[in-house]
Design an enzyme around this catalytic site. Structure first.
Site, PDB file in Angstrom:
ATOM      1  N   ASP A 164      50.788  27.699  38.956  1.00 17.92           N
ATOM      2  CA  ASP A 164      49.502  28.141  39.078  1.00 17.92           C
ATOM      3  C   ASP A 164      49.079  28.308  37.926  1.00 17.92           C
ATOM      4  O   ASP A 164      49.396  29.271  36.627  1.00 17.92           O
ATOM      5  CB  ASP A 164      49.391  29.027  40.053  1.00 17.92           C
ATOM      6  CG  ASP A 164      47.403  29.032  40.284  1.00 17.92           C
ATOM      7  OD1 ASP A 164      47.128  28.301  40.340  1.00 17.92           O
ATOM      8  OD2 ASP A 164      47.398  30.201  40.498  1.00 17.92           O
TER       9      ASP A 164
ATOM     10  N   THR B 128      43.355  24.929  39.349  1.00 19.37           N
ATOM     11  CA  THR B 128      43.070  25.670  37.737  1.00 19.37           C
ATOM     12  C   THR B 128      43.712  25.504  36.658  1.00 19.37           C
ATOM     13  O   THR B 128      43.772  24.935  35.229  1.00 19.37           O
ATOM     14  CB  THR B 128      43.360  26.718  37.432  1.00 19.37           C
ATOM     15  OG1 THR B 128      44.728  26.639  38.741  1.00 19.37           O
ATOM     16  CG2 THR B 128      42.934  28.268  38.753  1.00 19.37           C
ATOM     17  N   THR B 129      44.459  24.092  36.537  1.00 19.09           N
ATOM     18  CA  THR B 129      45.421  23.435  35.903  1.00 19.09           C
ATOM     19  C   THR B 129      45.016  22.227  35.617  1.00 19.09           C
ATOM     20  O   THR B 129      44.612  21.483  34.554  1.00 19.09           O
ATOM     21  CB  THR B 129      46.953  22.448  36.502  1.00 19.09           C
ATOM     22  OG1 THR B 129      47.517  23.945  37.298  1.00 19.09           O
ATOM     23  CG2 THR B 129      47.809  22.090  35.154  1.00 19.09           C
TER      24      THR B 129
ATOM     25  N   ASP C 247      45.715  29.423  47.125  1.00 22.65           N
ATOM     26  CA  ASP C 247      45.094  27.983  46.520  1.00 22.65           C
ATOM     27  C   ASP C 247      44.102  27.263  47.891  1.00 22.65           C
ATOM     28  O   ASP C 247      42.850  27.050  47.714  1.00 22.65           O
ATOM     29  CB  ASP C 247      45.790  27.249  45.758  1.00 22.65           C
ATOM     30  CG  ASP C 247      45.374  27.935  44.778  1.00 22.65           C
ATOM     31  OD1 ASP C 247      45.034  28.576  44.212  1.00 22.65           O
ATOM     32  OD2 ASP C 247      46.217  26.937  43.227  1.00 22.65           O
TER      33      ASP C 247
END
Lengths: 535, 527
Positions: A69, A102-103, A400
């Site tokens: 993550d 988020t990546t 997530d």
């Protein structure tokens, strides 16, 4: 040198202790910042996508985290560079706002920076690049809006939601049982969702983990799980139709806040005090019994005597339950938290169909299940897994997935994943670029190129030829004018993301593009870095 | 333009190949460390603590060894973690799980150097693990229906578990003990109610299981040493000075006479309490907390046996065994459930006096008294017995059993090999590697026993080519033999847990392509 002299030959001091500071100006500053931003993005690049790799992070106390993550990796990294910190912030804000992607947002920002560097080398002014990016991002977001599809579901037909959550989970280590986890996440969200207002309060979903068992044993509990056991080993382990008294006062003699002293100076006083004390315990238990409670949940401890009295009156009790859990129990059971014994009334009791204690493994660990609550608006996801790291990572993945499900309930537009959205945006932006007169045109084209880097990274991580694959998909999209074609990461044999059921939320994708653009603009605008040099 | 440092001063970053190397090496080092303890002829390790006294532990138990290691390598920590979980969850197989994970990583390393992507390896491992599990499921035996056979299964499992431990000399004796103890639990997995008392002296063979309950306490002076048909009150109450619990109360007096009066009242209070307790019609009183001299004397006067300061678990167990409830108030004697037992007496084990409760109402709990030459022996014996008890209690719930002695590994390896041949694509290399890793376990067992592992494993593989073969390595005779005949059994649940958690751990380590180490937290100088 930022030194100037007045007419008497004394220097104006602009920076205090100038020689102790390092200073970068102009193009050098921008280059250095870009390099730092790129370095962070490079770390995350290999984590993108279903075949992305994990990072192992060793914290300052020697504890190990293994994660995929982006937000978690960046959070735990000991970052010192200012620009790198900006990137960390960027991924964190995506995490807060959307919870997923988020990546992707960091990789995107890294690509934008890389392109900006090339434009800088061409001699384009940073502000022009920033403006071009701004325009391009607007084009991309509008284009996304256009191609987005409404996506219908309701409480009974939640299959589409499950599919979307599965896309999110497939990039995590838990992808072995993504189907069951996605179902759990969706059911949990639907259980607490307010479909009228299209809102979900994620606080009502408690994610609890316990080491041991298999990932497959993870379950959704329509109720609350408390990591506590009954206060007396011989109390009943199972209560049906429980009426729960939720107390925040201890089963102990009162401790008035004001300072006081009770002086004992005669035998009589000693006797009365003793009697009173006994009576006190008796009364407390009696009060709980009188209002019809069949289970007492208390935030504080009990005295031995009170414990036995409770046991004696056949009133099971749980002690030392945390404040947050207490609140959740109150919400779930429809009870009120009672701060004084005097205020206990039958209406304030919470109701649950079943309360039971369950033990795990060979150790003496027990947990309390409170199920079939009166107001089932609180659920618990109980995660089992081989080791602590696995559970932590599963918790993050479930978070997530929950966020994605929530976003879909808020706004049910979707775009297609697997890089499809980026590719079609890149095409749209590229086409739009030619219409702009002026230098911005180059920046807009650069933006389009940066968009390509996400599918490129996806292909690279999946072991495909990045350039070959990307150009093939691109031409396919143009030829058939369908924006669903993406990178076939799982080697299924089709590029059609509709068929593969790879979705992402529209707001998530838009947010990614907007946030990345903003941060890059900010970085480009910096032309002077003054930092205290090492001492 | 030099790239600025991104990380803080002491933080470090390792990428790609190097990161993978570091984690492989760390994990394999840990696996190799415990490898030599595997199997019936495995060796022990001495662990010396750095704490005060440099206390020494001698053990063969993987979880215990790994728990005591100070490890810096993050990947190695993952392995330590899985062995701990294995210990908590099934109690045995703690060494096997680490060795298997280590072997899986060793195989993976070879594949990575031959340019196969870790993700492909993981996919292959997953398929292989699934297939291996199915293979085991196909061959499990379940004797739940047949009580007698089930008991003999349990005996065999216990003996197999114990044969790799210090107790192997007397494994039959101990297996009998463990199985008896487990049967008394009647399906509950709460091992708390089996009490293990360690008393140095005598030999391991002198250890015994006691049907009743033994409390490591002395009987107060002047109290009866032997009570028949005891009625026991189990209590958790203060029998020293019963404090007034209302906050802020304190005694303030101004003359000596008053002190005497208050003291009198205090005594009176205690006496009241004792009288109330006596009103239950008991002849034995067990308290968790201290009993002062004064109440003890009162109890002695009334001919009641008073036992003080039993620890919390002792009290809980005593409650379980005698069927009494743990009381803290004594106002309604008629409704308090008393515990019963036929006989309480003081017994001597070695030089120590213990209190023995026999003929208890509910036979759920029992005590095992371990005797042995030294504390180290006893500690290790306790750990071994604990392993056996854990496995047995899990088997009672999940009664499926397998043969032992490398048999399950060979069965799995065969199926996995089969799968590898059927699978197209790069994954098949990984599946093949998985089967090699599985075979490494019987190889290690044979190696540890000083046998010719290559010869034996090859022989075993040939035997297993036949359907329904029961061959395994018999370490004692040093040859391949029929495991069913020799009675070497293992619990299915343990094997399954070993397989799944080892695969999970290997997968986790394989997925890592970068290690970021934060700067160690600075300790404040406590000068």
């Amino acid at each position: 040198m930022a030194l100037a002299f007045d007419e008497f030959g004394r220097p104006f001091i602009i920076l205090r202790e100038q020689d102790q500071k390092t200073r970068l100006r102009g193009i050098d500053a921008q280059k250095a910042n870009i390099a730092a931003g790129k370095a962070v993005a490079r770390i995350l690049r290999s984590s993108l996508g279903p075949k992305g790799m994990d990072k192992m992070l060793q914290g300052p106390d020697g504890d190990v985290t293994i994660s995929n993550d982006g937000a978690t990796i960046l959070e735990q990294m000991d970052v010192d560079n200012q620009i790198a910190k900006l990137m960390v912030e960027l991924s964190r804000s995506q995490d807060y706002e959307i919870g997923d992607g988020t990546t992707g947002v960091v990789v995107m920002a890294g690509a934008l920076l890389e392109q900006a560097e090339r434009q800088l080398d061409r001699g384009i002014h940073p502000i022009r690049i920033a403006e071009g990016y701004e325009t391009a991002s607007r084009v991309a977001v509008e284009h996304l809006e256009r191609i987005a599809q409404k996506f219908e579901f309701d409480v009974n037909n939640y299959e589409p939601l499950v599919q979307t959550c599965m896309t999110t989970l497939s990039s995590k280590i838990v992808n072995r049982c993504k189907r069951s986890l996605a179902e759990i996440a969706v059911k949990a969200v639907l259980a607490v969702a307010d479909l009228e207002r299209r809102d979900v309060n994620l606080d009502l979903i408690k994610v609890e983990g316990k080491v041991g068992g298999k990932l497959e044993d993870t379950e959704l509990i329509y109720g609350i799980l408390v990591d506590k056991d009954m206060s007396h080993p011989q109390m009943p382990k199972q209560i049906e139709d429980a009426h729960i008294a939720i107390l925040t006062c201890p089963f102990e003699p009162p401790k008035p806040k004001t300072k006081h002293k009770v002086d004992i100076d005669t035998v009589e006083k000693f006797e009365t005090l003793r009697k009173q004390e006994q009576q006190y315990f008796d009364e407390m238990v009696q009060k709980c019994k009188d209002v019809g409670a069949t289970l007492v949940i208390c935030q504080w401890g009990f005295d031995d005597e009170a414990n036995h009295l409770l046991m004696h009156r056949n009133l099971p009790a749980v002690r030392w339950v945390g404040g947050v859990e207490l609140e959740l129990i109150a919400i779930a059971t429809g009870g009120r938290i009672v701060p004084r014994f005097q205020e206990l009334t039958p209406e304030k009791l919470g109701k649950a169909g079943m309360v039971r204690e369950k033990s795990f493994g060979t150790t003496k660990e027990r947990m309390l299940y409170i199920e079939h609550c009166a107001n089932s608006k609180a659920v618990t996801i109980f995660i089992r897994g081989g080791n602590k790291m696995m559970i932590e990572e599963t918790k993050r993945s479930i978070h997530d997935a929950l966020c994605v499900a929530r976003n879909l309930i808020r706004n049910n537009s979707i775009v297609y994943g697997g890089g499809a959205a980026e590719i079609t945006c890149s095409l749209a932006v590229d086409a739009a670029g030619d219409k702009y007169p002026g230098v911005e045109q180059y920046a807009i084209r650069a933006f389009a190129e940066a968009l390509d880097s996400v599918p490129m990274a996806l292909a690279e991580n999946s072991g495909l030829q990045p350039i070959e694959t990307l150009s093939a998909v691109k031409s396919q999209q143009i030829k058939e004018n369908i924006p669903f074609y993406g990178i076939d990461c799982n080697d299924v044999g089709t590029n059609d993301m509709r068929e593969q059921n790879v979705f992402e939320t529209l707001i998530g994708k838009q947010q990614q593009i907007l946030l990345a653009t903003q941060v890059v603009k900010m970085i480009l605008k910096i032309d002077d870095v003054i930092s205290n040099s090492e001492y | 333009m030099p790239i600025d440092k991104i990380f803080k001063d002491d933080a470090s970053e390792e990428k790609g190949e190097r990161a993978r190397m570091a984690s492989f090496i760390g994990a394999m080092a840990v696996a190799d460390l415990v490898k030599s303890t595997l199997g019936p002829k495995g060796m022990d390790k001495i662990l010396q603590s750095t704490g005060r006294g440099h206390s020494v532990t001698v053990t063969n138990d993987g979880a215990t060894i790994l728990k005591s290691l100070h490890i810096d390598n993050p990947a190695a920590k993952v392995l330590v973690d899985i062995s701990k979980v294995q210990d908590d969850e099934v109690g045995d197989g703690t060494t096997s799980v680490v060795v298997l994970a280590g072997e899986l990583l060793r195989e993976a390393e070879k594949l990575v150097t031959s340019k196969i992507h870790p993700m492909t390896i993981i996919a292959g491992y997953r398929m292989a693990a699934e297939c291996a599990r199915d293979a085991l499921l196909k061959r499990v035996m379940d004797n739940k229906e047949n009580a007698e056979k089930f008991r003999s299964d349990l005996m065999k499992i216990a003996m197999t578990t114990l044969c790799s431990k210090i107790l192997s000399q007397d494994k039959e004796h101990f297996a009998e003990m463990a199985v008896d103890a487990i049967f008394r639990l009647k399906g509950s997995t709460n091992l708390e109610s089996i009490q293990i008392i360690k008393k140095p002296g005598g030999s391991l063979r002198d250890s015994f299981l006691d049907e009743g309950f033994i409390l490591d306490k002395k009987i107060g002076i002047g109290q009866p040493k032997r009570i028949e048909n005891a009625k026991i009150l189990v209590a958790n109450t203060a029998m020293d000075t019963d404090k007034v619990k209302i906050y802020g109360a304190r005694v303030r007096v101004d003359s000596m006479t008053k002190v005497a009066e208050i003291e009198g009242a205090e005594k009176e209070k205690m006496k009241d309490k004792v009288n109330k307790i006596l009103a239950h019609g008991i002849n034995c009183f067990v308290n968790r907390q201290l009993i002062y001299n004064f109440p003890e004397e009162l109890f002695a006067d009334a001919g009641v046996l008073a036992i003080e300061h039993a620890d919390f678990e002792g009290i809980e167990r005593l409650g379980l065994v005698t069927g009494g409830e743990i009381a803290s108030t004594f106002d309604n004697p008629e409704s308090v459930k008393l515990g019963h037992c036929k006989l309480i007496e003081e017994i001597m084990i070695g030089e120590d006096k213990l209190i023995h409760f026999s003929g208890v109402a509910m036979g759920q709990a029992c005590s095992i008294v371990l005797r042995g030459a030294s504390h180290h022996v006893l500690d290790e014996a306790e750990r071994s017995l604990h392993d056996a008890l854990c496995v047995l209690s899990q088997t009672v719930n999940d009664s499926r059993v397998l043969l032992g002695g490398g048999w399950p590994e060979m069965v799995m390896a065969k199926e996995v090999d089969e799968l590898a041949r059927k699978t197209a694509g790069k994954k098949s290399h990984a599946i093949e590697a998985f089967s090699r890793a599985l075979v490494a376990i019987p190889t290690t067992i044979a190696d540890n026993a000083g046998l010719d592992s290559a010869e034996l494993v090859a022989q075993l593989r040939a035997e297993h080519h036949n359907e329904g073969c029961n061959a395994g390595i018999d370490v004692i005779s040093g040859a391949v033999g029929d495991m069913e005949e020799r009675g070497i059994y293992e619990a299915f649940k343990v094997k399954q847990a070993v397989l799944l958690s080892a695969t999970e751990a290997a997968e986790m380590i394989l997925r890592v392509d970068e290690i970021i180490t934060c700067a160690p937290r600075r300790r404040e100088d406590r000068m």
